[in-house]
Design a protein around this motif. Sequence first.
Motif, PDB file in Angstrom:
ATOM      1  N   PHE A 429     -27.430 -16.061  42.222  1.00 25.95           N
ATOM      2  CA  PHE A 429     -26.521 -14.928  42.047  1.00 25.95           C
ATOM      3  C   PHE A 429     -27.023 -13.623  42.666  1.00 25.95           C
ATOM      4  N   THR A 430     -28.287 -13.271  42.441  1.00 18.86           N
ATOM      5  CA  THR A 430     -28.775 -11.968  42.916  1.00 18.86           C
ATOM      6  C   THR A 430     -28.772 -11.885  44.440  1.00 18.86           C
ATOM      7  N   PHE A 431     -29.440 -12.817  45.107  1.00 18.32           N
ATOM      8  CA  PHE A 431     -29.494 -12.795  46.576  1.00 18.32           C
ATOM      9  C   PHE A 431     -28.120 -12.964  47.217  1.00 18.32           C
ATOM     10  N   PRO A 432     -27.281 -13.937  46.782  1.00 17.09           N
ATOM     11  CA  PRO A 432     -25.954 -14.046  47.396  1.00 17.09           C
ATOM     12  C   PRO A 432     -25.115 -12.782  47.249  1.00 17.09           C
ATOM     13  N   ALA A 433     -25.199 -12.130  46.086  1.00 18.49           N
ATOM     14  CA  ALA A 433     -24.433 -10.890  45.889  1.00 18.49           C
ATOM     15  C   ALA A 433     -24.928  -9.794  46.832  1.00 18.49           C
ATOM     16  N   LEU A 434     -26.244  -9.654  46.959  1.00 20.39           N
ATOM     17  CA  LEU A 434     -26.807  -8.639  47.858  1.00 20.39           C
ATOM     18  C   LEU A 434     -26.476  -8.941  49.316  1.00 20.39           C
ATOM     19  N   ILE A 435     -26.517 -10.225  49.690  1.00 18.92           N
ATOM     20  CA  ILE A 435     -26.154 -10.622  51.057  1.00 18.92           C
ATOM     21  C   ILE A 435     -24.714 -10.228  51.358  1.00 18.92           C
ATOM     22  N   ALA A 436     -23.811 -10.526  50.435  1.00 16.92           N
ATOM     23  CA  ALA A 436     -22.398 -10.206  50.646  1.00 16.92           C
ATOM     24  C   ALA A 436     -22.184  -8.697  50.754  1.00 16.92           C
ATOM     25  N   LEU A 437     -22.823  -7.942  49.879  1.00 11.74           N
ATOM     26  CA  LEU A 437     -22.630  -6.493  49.876  1.00 11.74           C
ATOM     27  C   LEU A 437     -23.204  -5.844  51.134  1.00 11.74           C
ATOM     28  N   ARG A 438     -24.388  -6.287  51.573  1.00  7.14           N
ATOM     29  CA  ARG A 438     -25.024  -5.683  52.744  1.00  7.14           C
ATOM     30  C   ARG A 438     -24.341  -6.115  54.044  1.00  7.14           C
ATOM     31  N   LEU A 439     -24.202  -7.416  54.244  1.00  8.37           N
ATOM     32  CA  LEU A 439     -23.614  -7.896  55.491  1.00  8.37           C
ATOM     33  C   LEU A 439     -22.109  -7.675  55.538  1.00  8.37           C
ATOM     34  N   GLY A 440     -21.465  -7.705  54.366  1.00 10.94           N
ATOM     35  CA  GLY A 440     -20.036  -7.412  54.330  1.00 10.94           C
ATOM     36  C   GLY A 440     -19.726  -6.000  54.765  1.00 10.94           C
ATOM     37  N   LYS A 441     -20.595  -5.072  54.406  1.00 17.61           N
ATOM     38  CA  LYS A 441     -20.414  -3.679  54.820  1.00 17.61           C
ATOM     39  C   LYS A 441     -20.642  -3.525  56.318  1.00 17.61           C
ATOM     40  N   GLN A 442     -21.663  -4.232  56.849  1.00 21.42           N
ATOM     41  CA  GLN A 442     -21.961  -4.137  58.285  1.00 21.42           C
ATOM     42  C   GLN A 442     -20.834  -4.699  59.143  1.00 21.42           C
ATOM     43  N   SER A 443     -20.299  -5.848  58.738  1.00 21.76           N
ATOM     44  CA  SER A 443     -19.302  -6.538  59.562  1.00 21.76           C
ATOM     45  C   SER A 443     -17.871  -6.276  59.107  1.00 21.76           C
ATOM     46  N   VAL A 449     -11.641  -6.855  46.330  1.00 27.02           N
ATOM     47  CA  VAL A 449     -11.829  -7.766  45.198  1.00 27.02           C
ATOM     48  C   VAL A 449     -13.166  -8.486  45.307  1.00 27.02           C
ATOM     49  N   GLU A 450     -13.496  -8.956  46.496  1.00 22.69           N
ATOM     50  CA  GLU A 450     -14.769  -9.654  46.685  1.00 22.69           C
ATOM     51  C   GLU A 450     -15.953  -8.723  46.479  1.00 22.69           C
ATOM     52  N   ARG A 451     -15.806  -7.491  46.914  1.00 25.70           N
ATOM     53  CA  ARG A 451     -16.879  -6.518  46.695  1.00 25.70           C
ATOM     54  C   ARG A 451     -17.069  -6.258  45.207  1.00 25.70           C
ATOM     55  N   SER A 452     -15.974  -6.159  44.486  1.00 28.09           N
ATOM     56  CA  SER A 452     -16.049  -5.929  43.042  1.00 28.09           C
ATOM     57  C   SER A 452     -16.704  -7.119  42.330  1.00 28.09           C
ATOM     58  N   VAL A 453     -16.314  -8.319  42.735  1.00 28.39           N
ATOM     59  CA  VAL A 453     -16.909  -9.519  42.138  1.00 28.39           C
ATOM     60  C   VAL A 453     -18.393  -9.602  42.472  1.00 28.39           C
ATOM     61  N   SER A 454     -18.767  -9.231  43.682  1.00 26.02           N
ATOM     62  CA  SER A 454     -20.177  -9.259  44.082  1.00 26.02           C
ATOM     63  C   SER A 454     -21.004  -8.286  43.238  1.00 26.02           C
ATOM     64  N   TRP A 455     -20.442  -7.084  43.026  1.00 26.93           N
ATOM     65  CA  TRP A 455     -21.144  -6.127  42.175  1.00 26.93           C
ATOM     66  C   TRP A 455     -21.254  -6.648  40.737  1.00 26.93           C
ATOM     67  N   LEU A 456     -20.185  -7.235  40.230  1.00 26.63           N
ATOM     68  CA  LEU A 456     -20.211  -7.800  38.885  1.00 26.63           C
ATOM     69  C   LEU A 456     -21.262  -8.904  38.782  1.00 26.63           C
ATOM     70  N   MET A 457     -21.306  -9.772  39.786  1.00 27.95           N
ATOM     71  CA  MET A 457     -22.278 -10.862  39.807  1.00 27.95           C
ATOM     72  C   MET A 457     -23.707 -10.315  39.833  1.00 27.95           C
ATOM     73  N   LEU A 458     -23.916  -9.275  40.638  1.00 27.23           N
ATOM     74  CA  LEU A 458     -25.241  -8.679  40.747  1.00 27.23           C
ATOM     75  C   LEU A 458     -25.683  -8.046  39.425  1.00 27.23           C
ATOM     76  N   ILE A 459     -24.783  -7.303  38.806  1.00 34.34           N
ATOM     77  CA  ILE A 459     -25.119  -6.650  37.529  1.00 34.34           C
ATOM     78  C   ILE A 459     -25.406  -7.686  36.450  1.00 34.34           C
ATOM     79  N   LEU A 460     -24.558  -8.717  36.372  1.00 28.25           N
ATOM     80  CA  LEU A 460     -24.777  -9.773  35.378  1.00 28.25           C
ATOM     81  C   LEU A 460     -26.106 -10.487  35.618  1.00 28.25           C
ATOM     82  N   ALA A 461     -26.428 -10.747  36.888  1.00 25.48           N
ATOM     83  CA  ALA A 461     -27.675 -11.438  37.211  1.00 25.48           C
ATOM     84  C   ALA A 461     -28.885 -10.621  36.784  1.00 25.48           C
TER      85      ALA A 461
END
Length: 481
Positions: A429-443, A449-461
């Motif tokens: 959960f932690t690494f996949p959420a960070l990967i999505a947030l960092r690379l998703g912003k770059q590309s 919705v996916e960004r919100s879920v990624s943040w939720l996943m990161l906080i929960l993790a």
Amino acid sequence: MDSSYSAISKNSYVELQKQQTKFLPHSDEESFVNDFDDTRNLVFGADDDLEDLDISNYPLVDTKSNQGIHGAVFNLTTSIIGAGIMALPATMKVLGLVLGFVLIILMAILSEISVELLIRYSVLYKSRSYGEVVQFAMGKTARVLSEICIIVNNGGVLVVYLIIMGDVMSGSLHHIGVLDQWLGNGFWDHRKVLILVVMVLFLAPLCALNKIDSLSVTSAASVALAVVFVVVCFSVATIKLVEGTIDTPRMGPDFSSKEAILDLLVVVPIMANAYVCHFNVQPIYNELQGRSPHKMNRVGRITTAICVVVYASTAVSGYLLFGLATEADILTNFDQDLGIRFSSAVNYVVRIGYILHLVLVFPVIHFSLRETVNTLLFEGSPPLSESKKRSLGLTLILLALIYIGSTMIPNIWTAFKFTGATSAVSLGFTFPALIALRLGKQSNTLSFVERSVSWLMLILAVVVSIVGTVGNIYSIRSKSD
């Protein structure tokens, strides 16, 4: 392991990482960004356009693949279902049937979302491994940390395998072992000696193999044995439920004691352990015929559905069978009369069958562990398949450390509590959420919705990891007092 890729020097590799903008040709990179812009809702179902995603120009991915969806589902399911299933009935005892069942489904959904995000950015950034996509997102230090997590997770799983083998064959504090039932007292009463004998005679020869394809037959047999365990366990519980001989189970969690509350703090990390497969996603994707993120997502969703059925069936039926007497390793419970015909034979089938399953799966997990350790310690060196001495040396050292760990950790609940709160939560959960947030912003390939879920996943993790670790430490200090 055979590979169609030419070796890349260490200096060249570092230079490529520094010049990430040159890693993909501009036209290719732009094409991929546009493809993913049209499919931002991939995780939530809007992924049909990815069927035609062209990956033929991916030089870092072997295009000679012949594995269909069913084969990929089989391999991914094999990498998920393991020793973690033994602890799930005990989590039901802690959480109760309702909350336990809900958490099994919730963890499955979050795990599948994280896998799909990982697939997306692994393809977009041409990453052949979990560590590579972590490095693209967060740098070399984060990659090393992720590889350490893989080592801790896989090493912890193998320690758990040995603990289960010892519990079943030699017995535990409150349960008699299979060999004692068959042969009476003997050297097999000494758990450490028995585990050492099993490791030298059976596990070490299998672990010494250099290629994973040499273990394909053992992997298939291990899955069949796991299915036998689940079917037998569920069938016995169903028979007893129909006969009305099962005690009324608890529906919710127990708050009656400090020990019960401490168990509640660590039960979610234990469940997180059951779904960790993320470091095997890229190799399975690379072997998928006509691969695309859409097709791999289908593989992930089918696998997740299978795992939910298997886990829920085992957790519920195991808890119904043994109630408050359910052990952390449910296999040890199968030394008593089940209250059905041929109870003794069923007990032997369940215990011996799953021990054989663990013996056959052990070298597969060890292969992944050895490869990760080799990558971390000998970066830039030839593959292990070309260095038998290094391969054998790593195998012997790792097996020795795993054996020592199995003699020091009292039970699988303790092992899962620590690996679940640290490496499993991080990898799943932690690494996949960070990967999505960092690379998703770059590309610009991540929807709101996916960004919100990624943040939720990161906080929960992060919360689960902190609470689980604190709960583990407090539990150990309480027992020492």
